[in-house]
Design a protein around this motif. Structure first.
Motif, PDB file in Angstrom:
ATOM      1  N   GLY A 231     -17.639  10.524   9.079  1.00  0.00           N
ATOM      2  CA  GLY A 231     -17.993  11.404  10.185  1.00  0.00           C
ATOM      3  C   GLY A 231     -18.700  12.664   9.727  1.00  0.00           C
ATOM      4  N   VAL A 232     -18.011  13.473   8.942  1.00  0.00           N
ATOM      5  CA  VAL A 232     -18.531  14.804   8.627  1.00  0.00           C
ATOM      6  C   VAL A 232     -19.774  14.753   7.742  1.00  0.00           C
ATOM      7  N   ASN A 233     -19.918  13.718   6.915  1.00  0.00           N
ATOM      8  CA  ASN A 233     -21.087  13.636   6.029  1.00  0.00           C
ATOM      9  C   ASN A 233     -22.314  13.055   6.722  1.00  0.00           C
ATOM     10  N   ASN A 234     -22.147  12.573   7.941  1.00  0.00           N
ATOM     11  CA  ASN A 234     -23.267  11.923   8.635  1.00  0.00           C
ATOM     12  C   ASN A 234     -23.541  12.512  10.012  1.00  0.00           C
ATOM     13  N   GLY A 235     -23.062  13.730  10.243  1.00  0.00           N
ATOM     14  CA  GLY A 235     -23.399  14.426  11.475  1.00  0.00           C
ATOM     15  C   GLY A 235     -22.539  14.105  12.671  1.00  0.00           C
ATOM     16  N   LEU A 236     -21.459  13.318  12.466  1.00  0.00           N
ATOM     17  CA  LEU A 236     -20.528  13.009  13.541  1.00  0.00           C
ATOM     18  C   LEU A 236     -19.385  14.028  13.534  1.00  0.00           C
ATOM     19  N   THR A 237     -18.616  14.059  14.601  1.00  0.00           N
ATOM     20  CA  THR A 237     -17.400  14.866  14.629  1.00  0.00           C
ATOM     21  C   THR A 237     -16.293  14.068  13.951  1.00  0.00           C
ATOM     22  N   GLY A 238     -15.710  14.635  12.904  1.00  0.00           N
ATOM     23  CA  GLY A 238     -14.661  13.952  12.152  1.00  0.00           C
ATOM     24  C   GLY A 238     -13.283  14.362  12.645  1.00  0.00           C
ATOM     25  N   ILE A 239     -12.522  13.392  13.140  1.00  0.00           N
ATOM     26  CA  ILE A 239     -11.195  13.668  13.695  1.00  0.00           C
ATOM     27  C   ILE A 239     -10.151  12.960  12.846  1.00  0.00           C
ATOM     28  N   PHE A 240      -9.297  13.743  12.225  1.00  0.00           N
ATOM     29  CA  PHE A 240      -8.275  13.268  11.303  1.00  0.00           C
ATOM     30  C   PHE A 240      -6.952  13.118  12.057  1.00  0.00           C
ATOM     31  N   VAL A 241      -6.393  11.892  12.043  1.00  0.00           N
ATOM     32  CA  VAL A 241      -5.089  11.669  12.663  1.00  0.00           C
ATOM     33  C   VAL A 241      -4.051  11.437  11.567  1.00  0.00           C
ATOM     34  N   LEU A 242      -2.841  11.942  11.811  1.00  0.00           N
ATOM     35  CA  LEU A 242      -1.778  11.940  10.801  1.00  0.00           C
ATOM     36  C   LEU A 242      -0.813  10.775  10.974  1.00  0.00           C
ATOM     37  N   SER A 243      -1.285   9.710  11.638  1.00  0.00           N
ATOM     38  CA  SER A 243      -0.420   8.568  11.952  1.00  0.00           C
ATOM     39  C   SER A 243      -0.491   7.451  10.923  1.00  0.00           C
ATOM     40  N   GLY A 244      -1.286   7.659   9.861  1.00  0.00           N
ATOM     41  CA  GLY A 244      -1.467   6.592   8.888  1.00  0.00           C
ATOM     42  C   GLY A 244      -1.334   7.058   7.460  1.00  0.00           C
ATOM     43  N   GLU A 245      -2.379   6.845   6.657  1.00  0.00           N
ATOM     44  CA  GLU A 245      -2.275   7.016   5.206  1.00  0.00           C
ATOM     45  C   GLU A 245      -2.190   8.468   4.754  1.00  0.00           C
ATOM     46  N   ALA A 246      -3.194   9.283   5.100  1.00  0.00           N
ATOM     47  CA  ALA A 246      -3.251  10.656   4.600  1.00  0.00           C
ATOM     48  C   ALA A 246      -2.476  11.611   5.506  1.00  0.00           C
ATOM     49  N   GLN A 247      -2.064  12.735   4.935  1.00  0.00           N
ATOM     50  CA  GLN A 247      -1.279  13.721   5.666  1.00  0.00           C
ATOM     51  C   GLN A 247      -1.864  15.113   5.419  1.00  0.00           C
ATOM     52  N   LEU A 248      -1.315  16.111   6.114  1.00  0.00           N
ATOM     53  CA  LEU A 248      -1.818  17.474   5.978  1.00  0.00           C
ATOM     54  C   LEU A 248      -1.788  17.955   4.534  1.00  0.00           C
ATOM     55  N   LYS A 249      -0.795  17.536   3.793  1.00  0.00           N
ATOM     56  CA  LYS A 249      -0.661  17.984   2.402  1.00  0.00           C
ATOM     57  C   LYS A 249      -1.821  17.510   1.530  1.00  0.00           C
ATOM     58  N   ASP A 250      -2.570  16.515   2.011  1.00  0.00           N
ATOM     59  CA  ASP A 250      -3.695  16.003   1.244  1.00  0.00           C
ATOM     60  C   ASP A 250      -4.970  16.828   1.447  1.00  0.00           C
ATOM     61  N   LEU A 251      -4.996  17.669   2.483  1.00  0.00           N
ATOM     62  CA  LEU A 251      -6.220  18.393   2.812  1.00  0.00           C
ATOM     63  C   LEU A 251      -6.670  19.390   1.745  1.00  0.00           C
ATOM     64  N   PRO A 252      -5.770  20.202   1.181  1.00  0.00           N
ATOM     65  CA  PRO A 252      -6.239  21.197   0.210  1.00  0.00           C
ATOM     66  C   PRO A 252      -6.993  20.604  -0.977  1.00  0.00           C
ATOM     67  N   ASP A 253      -6.636  19.403  -1.385  1.00  0.00           N
ATOM     68  CA  ASP A 253      -7.286  18.771  -2.538  1.00  0.00           C
ATOM     69  C   ASP A 253      -8.473  17.902  -2.147  1.00  0.00           C
ATOM     70  N   SER A 254      -8.784  17.844  -0.868  1.00  0.00           N
ATOM     71  CA  SER A 254      -9.865  16.984  -0.397  1.00  0.00           C
ATOM     72  C   SER A 254     -11.170  17.757  -0.266  1.00  0.00           C
ATOM     73  N   ASP A 255     -12.266  17.136  -0.718  1.00  0.00           N
ATOM     74  CA  ASP A 255     -13.590  17.719  -0.521  1.00  0.00           C
ATOM     75  C   ASP A 255     -14.051  17.564   0.922  1.00  0.00           C
ATOM     76  N   VAL A 256     -13.389  16.666   1.650  1.00  0.00           N
ATOM     77  CA  VAL A 256     -13.763  16.386   3.030  1.00  0.00           C
ATOM     78  C   VAL A 256     -12.846  17.163   3.967  1.00  0.00           C
ATOM     79  N   LYS A 257     -13.427  17.978   4.831  1.00  0.00           N
ATOM     80  CA  LYS A 257     -12.649  18.770   5.782  1.00  0.00           C
ATOM     81  C   LYS A 257     -12.969  18.301   7.207  1.00  0.00           C
ATOM     82  N   PRO A 258     -11.983  17.810   7.950  1.00  0.00           N
ATOM     83  CA  PRO A 258     -12.235  17.330   9.308  1.00  0.00           C
ATOM     84  C   PRO A 258     -12.564  18.471  10.257  1.00  0.00           C
ATOM     85  N   HIS A 259     -13.204  18.134  11.360  1.00  0.00           N
ATOM     86  CA  HIS A 259     -13.462  19.119  12.404  1.00  0.00           C
ATOM     87  C   HIS A 259     -12.217  19.359  13.258  1.00  0.00           C
ATOM     88  N   LEU A 260     -11.438  18.287  13.490  1.00  0.00           N
ATOM     89  CA  LEU A 260     -10.237  18.372  14.309  1.00  0.00           C
ATOM     90  C   LEU A 260      -9.125  17.556  13.665  1.00  0.00           C
TER      91      LEU A 260
END
Length: 272
Positions: A231-260
């Motif tokens: 999403g974010v690398n291709n001009g789409l709105t990137g929406i991160f949901v916490l119902s599956g693999e990744a969680q909030l704790k993974d965000l600080p180490d991620s180069d990818v930052k969601p919009h929502l």
């Protein structure tokens, strides 16, 4: 945008107002195994009630479209063919545009092989013009040797998607990225092009199928490095949901930052 500024379960800038199509990851976003994630059906209904559309998008090239249609129908949802985007279909679209009529050595299982043939891709195990590697659940040593021979010869080398592992109900199994790793170990080559999330090619195919623009499309998923990056690398709105693999704790180490960020698609409903 710094991840600590993103409020969970909120859309303060009304980004969703411009969205006409939701591209939805499946496992971990809409369902887990054969069970709907709580509120997912209500979310899909709300999307349609508000005059929007949704498509399902999967990197998994080990299953045919019919497998997904049948699964969703067992779960009570019938979708149209154009509502399913797979890395296999996006790869076929890429081949038709860039290698029309060229003969393909396909490292894939019988389901994907049948889909490629049905969609008009000429397959040739002996004298191909290029190599396609997928998530081949029928992989054996003979195939391993043959694909490495063709890659070592210098044929164009394209992969359906990059995932190293595929989640199952009992853990992880090696996926296409792991196959690329053994090919690289033998040939010293990585794929020339990878089609599936997070890459541009599957996004372009999705936009073509939905007739929506980047700004009108949201990518919703539970994996930062594939779904949200797509999403974010291709001009789409990137929406991160916490119902599956990744969680909030993974965000600080991620180069990818969601919009929502939402706990699940259920919490998106009031924002639609």
């Amino acid at each position: 945008m710094s991840d600590n500024r993103i409020k969970v379960n909120a859309d303060p800038d009304h980004l969703l107002d411009r969205i006409k199509c939701f591209a939805l990851d499946m496992d971990g976003t809409i369902y887990l195994g054969e069970q709907w994630i709580d509120g997912a059906r209500d979310f899909l209904n709300r999307v349609e009630e508000t005059g929007r559309k949704y498509v399902f998008m999967t990197n998994n090239s080990s299953k045919s479209a019919d497998v997904y249609f049948d699964k969703l129908e067992r779960m009570g949802l019938k979708i149209r063919p154009e509502q399913l985007i797979t890395s296999g279909h996006a790869t076929v679209d890429f081949l038709k545009k860039n290698f029309p009529g060229k003969k393909v050595f396909l490292l894939g299982n019988p389901m994907l092989t049948a889909e490629f043939e049905k969609m008009g891709i000429p397959l040739d195990d002996e004298h191909p013009d290029l190599v396609i590697t997928a998530f081949d659940t029928s992989l054996d040593y003979k195939k391993m040797c043959k694909v490495c021979d063709f890659v070592r010869e210098g044929l164009p080398y394209i992969a359906t998607h990059p995932d190293f592992n595929c989640p199952t109900e009992t853990g992880f199994i090696p996926d296409a990225g792991s196959i690329h790793a053994f090919i690289e170990a033998s040939t010293k080559r990585r794929p020339d092009k990878v089609i599936g999330k997070p890459n541009r090619e599957i996004v372009e195919y999705t936009l073509k199928m939905t007739h929506c623009t980047e700004k009108e499309t949201a990518m919703v998923g539970d994996r930062l490095y594939t779904d949200i990056a797509a999403g974010v690398n291709n001009g789409l709105t990137g929406i991160f949901v916490l119902s599956g693999e990744a969680q909030l704790k993974d965000l600080p180490d991620s180069d990818v930052k969601p919009h929502l960020i939402f706990d699940s698609v259920k919490q998106m409903i009031p924002c639609l």
